[in-house]
Design a protein around this motif. Structure first.
Motif, PDB file in Angstrom:
ATOM      1  N   ALA A 121      -3.677   7.912   6.050  1.00 55.63           N
ATOM      2  CA  ALA A 121      -5.048   8.365   5.795  1.00 55.63           C
ATOM      3  C   ALA A 121      -5.848   8.395   7.096  1.00 55.63           C
ATOM      4  O   ALA A 121      -6.581   9.364   7.366  1.00 55.63           O
ATOM      5  CB  ALA A 121      -5.714   7.451   4.773  1.00 55.63           C
ATOM      6  N   ALA A 122      -5.681   7.356   7.921  1.00 53.70           N
ATOM      7  CA  ALA A 122      -6.433   7.308   9.185  1.00 53.70           C
ATOM      8  C   ALA A 122      -6.000   8.453  10.111  1.00 53.70           C
ATOM      9  O   ALA A 122      -6.838   9.084  10.774  1.00 53.70           O
ATOM     10  CB  ALA A 122      -6.208   5.957   9.869  1.00 53.70           C
ATOM     11  N   VAL A 123      -4.709   8.744  10.131  1.00 55.37           N
ATOM     12  CA  VAL A 123      -4.217   9.825  10.999  1.00 55.37           C
ATOM     13  C   VAL A 123      -4.710  11.182  10.475  1.00 55.37           C
ATOM     14  O   VAL A 123      -5.152  12.044  11.256  1.00 55.37           O
ATOM     15  CB  VAL A 123      -2.667   9.787  11.108  1.00 55.37           C
TER      16      VAL A 123
ATOM     17  N   ARG B 188       0.757   9.325  -2.977  1.00 56.97           N
ATOM     18  CA  ARG B 188      -0.301  10.286  -2.641  1.00 56.97           C
ATOM     19  C   ARG B 188      -1.662   9.708  -3.044  1.00 56.97           C
ATOM     20  O   ARG B 188      -2.632   9.775  -2.277  1.00 56.97           O
ATOM     21  CB  ARG B 188      -0.052  11.626  -3.341  1.00 56.97           C
ATOM     22  N   SER B 189      -1.700   9.102  -4.247  1.00 50.88           N
ATOM     23  CA  SER B 189      -2.988   8.561  -4.710  1.00 50.88           C
ATOM     24  C   SER B 189      -3.418   7.389  -3.828  1.00 50.88           C
ATOM     25  O   SER B 189      -4.612   7.182  -3.600  1.00 50.88           O
ATOM     26  CB  SER B 189      -2.912   8.151  -6.176  1.00 50.88           C
ATOM     27  N   GLU B 190      -2.432   6.644  -3.315  1.00 47.98           N
ATOM     28  CA  GLU B 190      -2.775   5.524  -2.420  1.00 47.98           C
ATOM     29  C   GLU B 190      -3.410   6.070  -1.125  1.00 47.98           C
ATOM     30  O   GLU B 190      -4.400   5.522  -0.633  1.00 47.98           O
ATOM     31  CB  GLU B 190      -1.495   4.749  -2.089  1.00 47.98           C
ATOM     32  N   ILE B 191      -2.856   7.153  -0.611  1.00 54.56           N
ATOM     33  CA  ILE B 191      -3.426   7.759   0.610  1.00 54.56           C
ATOM     34  C   ILE B 191      -4.862   8.221   0.315  1.00 54.56           C
ATOM     35  O   ILE B 191      -5.791   7.966   1.090  1.00 54.56           O
ATOM     36  CB  ILE B 191      -2.566   8.952   1.089  1.00 54.56           C
ATOM     37  N   LEU B 192      -5.036   8.883  -0.842  1.00 55.49           N
ATOM     38  CA  LEU B 192      -6.365   9.410  -1.188  1.00 55.49           C
ATOM     39  C   LEU B 192      -7.398   8.284  -1.308  1.00 55.49           C
ATOM     40  O   LEU B 192      -8.569   8.482  -0.984  1.00 55.49           O
ATOM     41  CB  LEU B 192      -6.306  10.225  -2.486  1.00 55.49           C
TER      42      LEU B 192
ATOM     43  N   VAL C  98      -1.213  19.292   4.502  1.00 52.70           N
ATOM     44  CA  VAL C  98      -0.651  18.070   5.108  1.00 52.70           C
ATOM     45  C   VAL C  98       0.582  17.652   4.311  1.00 52.70           C
ATOM     46  O   VAL C  98       0.519  17.558   3.087  1.00 52.70           O
ATOM     47  CB  VAL C  98      -1.681  16.913   5.089  1.00 52.70           C
ATOM     48  N   LEU C  99       1.678  17.423   4.994  1.00 48.82           N
ATOM     49  CA  LEU C  99       2.899  16.949   4.348  1.00 48.82           C
ATOM     50  C   LEU C  99       3.152  15.519   4.805  1.00 48.82           C
ATOM     51  O   LEU C  99       3.269  15.265   6.002  1.00 48.82           O
ATOM     52  CB  LEU C  99       4.107  17.810   4.757  1.00 48.82           C
ATOM     53  N   VAL C 100       3.207  14.599   3.846  1.00 49.37           N
ATOM     54  CA  VAL C 100       3.473  13.195   4.171  1.00 49.37           C
ATOM     55  C   VAL C 100       4.785  12.817   3.504  1.00 49.37           C
ATOM     56  O   VAL C 100       5.037  13.209   2.360  1.00 49.37           O
ATOM     57  CB  VAL C 100       2.349  12.268   3.641  1.00 49.37           C
ATOM     58  N   ALA C 101       5.620  12.054   4.205  1.00 46.64           N
ATOM     59  CA  ALA C 101       6.900  11.635   3.616  1.00 46.64           C
ATOM     60  C   ALA C 101       7.051  10.123   3.671  1.00 46.64           C
ATOM     61  O   ALA C 101       6.623   9.475   4.628  1.00 46.64           O
ATOM     62  CB  ALA C 101       8.053  12.309   4.343  1.00 46.64           C
TER      63      ALA C 101
ATOM     64  N   GLN D 257     -12.138  17.103   3.319  1.00 45.36           N
ATOM     65  CA  GLN D 257     -11.934  18.548   3.169  1.00 45.36           C
ATOM     66  C   GLN D 257     -10.486  18.977   2.945  1.00 45.36           C
ATOM     67  O   GLN D 257     -10.237  20.042   2.392  1.00 45.36           O
ATOM     68  CB  GLN D 257     -12.539  19.317   4.364  1.00 45.36           C
ATOM     69  N   TRP D 258      -9.506  18.159   3.343  1.00 45.38           N
ATOM     70  CA  TRP D 258      -8.102  18.544   3.157  1.00 45.38           C
ATOM     71  C   TRP D 258      -7.446  17.837   1.949  1.00 45.38           C
ATOM     72  O   TRP D 258      -6.227  17.899   1.775  1.00 45.38           O
ATOM     73  CB  TRP D 258      -7.286  18.218   4.411  1.00 45.38           C
ATOM     74  N   LYS D 259      -8.290  17.166   1.141  1.00 47.54           N
ATOM     75  CA  LYS D 259      -7.799  16.344   0.040  1.00 47.54           C
ATOM     76  C   LYS D 259      -6.836  17.087  -0.909  1.00 47.54           C
ATOM     77  O   LYS D 259      -5.811  16.565  -1.308  1.00 47.54           O
ATOM     78  CB  LYS D 259      -9.039  15.911  -0.748  1.00 47.54           C
ATOM     79  N   ASP D 260      -7.196  18.340  -1.223  1.00 45.67           N
ATOM     80  CA  ASP D 260      -6.406  19.082  -2.219  1.00 45.67           C
ATOM     81  C   ASP D 260      -5.136  19.687  -1.633  1.00 45.67           C
ATOM     82  O   ASP D 260      -4.327  20.257  -2.364  1.00 45.67           O
ATOM     83  CB  ASP D 260      -7.261  20.211  -2.835  1.00 45.67           C
ATOM     84  N   THR D 261      -4.991  19.614  -0.312  1.00 49.37           N
ATOM     85  CA  THR D 261      -3.794  20.226   0.293  1.00 49.37           C
ATOM     86  C   THR D 261      -2.895  19.163   0.928  1.00 49.37           C
ATOM     87  O   THR D 261      -2.116  19.457   1.830  1.00 49.37           O
ATOM     88  CB  THR D 261      -4.198  21.302   1.338  1.00 49.37           C
ATOM     89  N   ILE D 262      -3.004  17.931   0.436  1.00 51.34           N
ATOM     90  CA  ILE D 262      -2.083  16.871   0.881  1.00 51.34           C
ATOM     91  C   ILE D 262      -0.918  16.811  -0.114  1.00 51.34           C
ATOM     92  O   ILE D 262      -1.128  16.695  -1.320  1.00 51.34           O
ATOM     93  CB  ILE D 262      -2.792  15.492   0.951  1.00 51.34           C
TER      94      ILE D 262
END
Ligand code: BTN
Length: 266
Positions: A183-185, A2-6, A45-48, A14-19
């Motif tokens: 992150a780009a998506v 998650r931190s790598e995406i951030l 946002v849900l990332v797997a 704006q969606w940083k806190d809801t990833i």
């Protein structure tokens, strides 16, 4: 992860806190639907890292092995009638194209409606799902799920897709980390969210310009029925205008379209 995406996103995104990140999950779309039904906000946002039951259109599975791809879903609450979102899958495809171009320099083609294609092979796909509030008749939530093959080399795809699939690694010869693609998506989807209704025509012009289905002979499978025709155009709602061999012209909004010359359809 998650931190790598951030790290790849603007500090004030704006969606940083809801990833939310999962090492492994059944399907980000299925879990997003559960969270949305429990009230998860717009922009969740849900990332797997991997999916054990990744889903595609028409009940197909989407291969989602660990470390190889980008798998994510976003929850939107656009508060509009479902008829205003007919083009949502197209808009998400356009966002995915922009994101892929930003990280790889290559802009994919689109096979109607939801396949991202490079060199006639499938690079990724999009699965959108809507829920409508029965009392208001408005969209309660929309889920956009996107999967992109990133790190596979040819020969590492499972046998059932090895002749039709590709990856960013294969296309560019470069390792592009799934976190960077995520992150780009996510950024491109946030941008799409701002323009989804107001800039529908521009989105659809881009979609049309990148859709390889238009101008091709196609086969349409709906239930047990197979029809052949020529894909003429795409309307502003994402419908595919087809001139069928029986002389009729129709706007197609569902079904499986095979394109002659693509994925082994001759
Ligand atoms: C398709 O090829 O028909 C669409 C594939 C969509 C795959 C993505 S991966 C993230 C999200 N979760 C899923 O289960 N499916 C979508």
């Amino acid at each position: 992860m998650r931190s790598e995406i951030l790290r790849f996103l603007p500090f004030d995104f704006q969606w940083k806190d809801t990833i939310v990140y999962f090492d492994s999950i059944g399907s980000t779309n299925t879990h997003a639907k559960q969270l949305a039904a429990q009230g998860a906000p717009h922009g969740t946002v849900l990332v797997a890292g991997s999916q054990t039951a990744g889903r595609g259109r028409l009940g197909r599975s989407f291969q989602s092995p660990p470390g190889m791809g980008m798998y994510l879903s976003v929850i939107l609450r656009p508060n509009c009638p479902p008829a205003s979102l007919m083009h949502l899958t197209c808009a998400a495809a356009v966002a995915a194209c922009h994101a892929i171009e930003a990280v790889s320099g290559i802009c994919p083609d689109i096979k109607w409606t939801n396949d991202l294609v490079c060199n006639k092979r499938k690079l990724g796909g999009i699965l959108t799902e809507l829920s409508v509030d029965t009392r208001s008749g408005l969209v309660d939530y929309a889920i956009i799920g996107i999967g992109i093959n990133c790190c596979q080399s040819l020969g590492t795809f499972p046998p059932e897709i090895e002749k039709i699939a590709t990856s960013l690694q294969t296309i560019t010869g470069k390792h592009i980390p799934p976190a960077q693609v995520s992150a780009a998506v996510i950024e491109a989807l946030a941008q799409m969210d701002r323009t989804l209704l107001a800039e529908k025509q521009q989105l659809m012009t881009f979609y049309r310009g990148h859709c390889i289905t238009v101008g091709k002979q196609i086969q349409l499978l709906r239930g047990e029925t197979v029809q052949h025709g020529l894909a003429l155009d795409i309307d502003d709602n994402g419908g595919l205008l087809v001139a069928f061999a029986n002389g009729k012209t129709e706007t197609v909004t569902s079904g499986e379209v095979s394109v002659r010359g693509l994925y082994g359809y001759l």
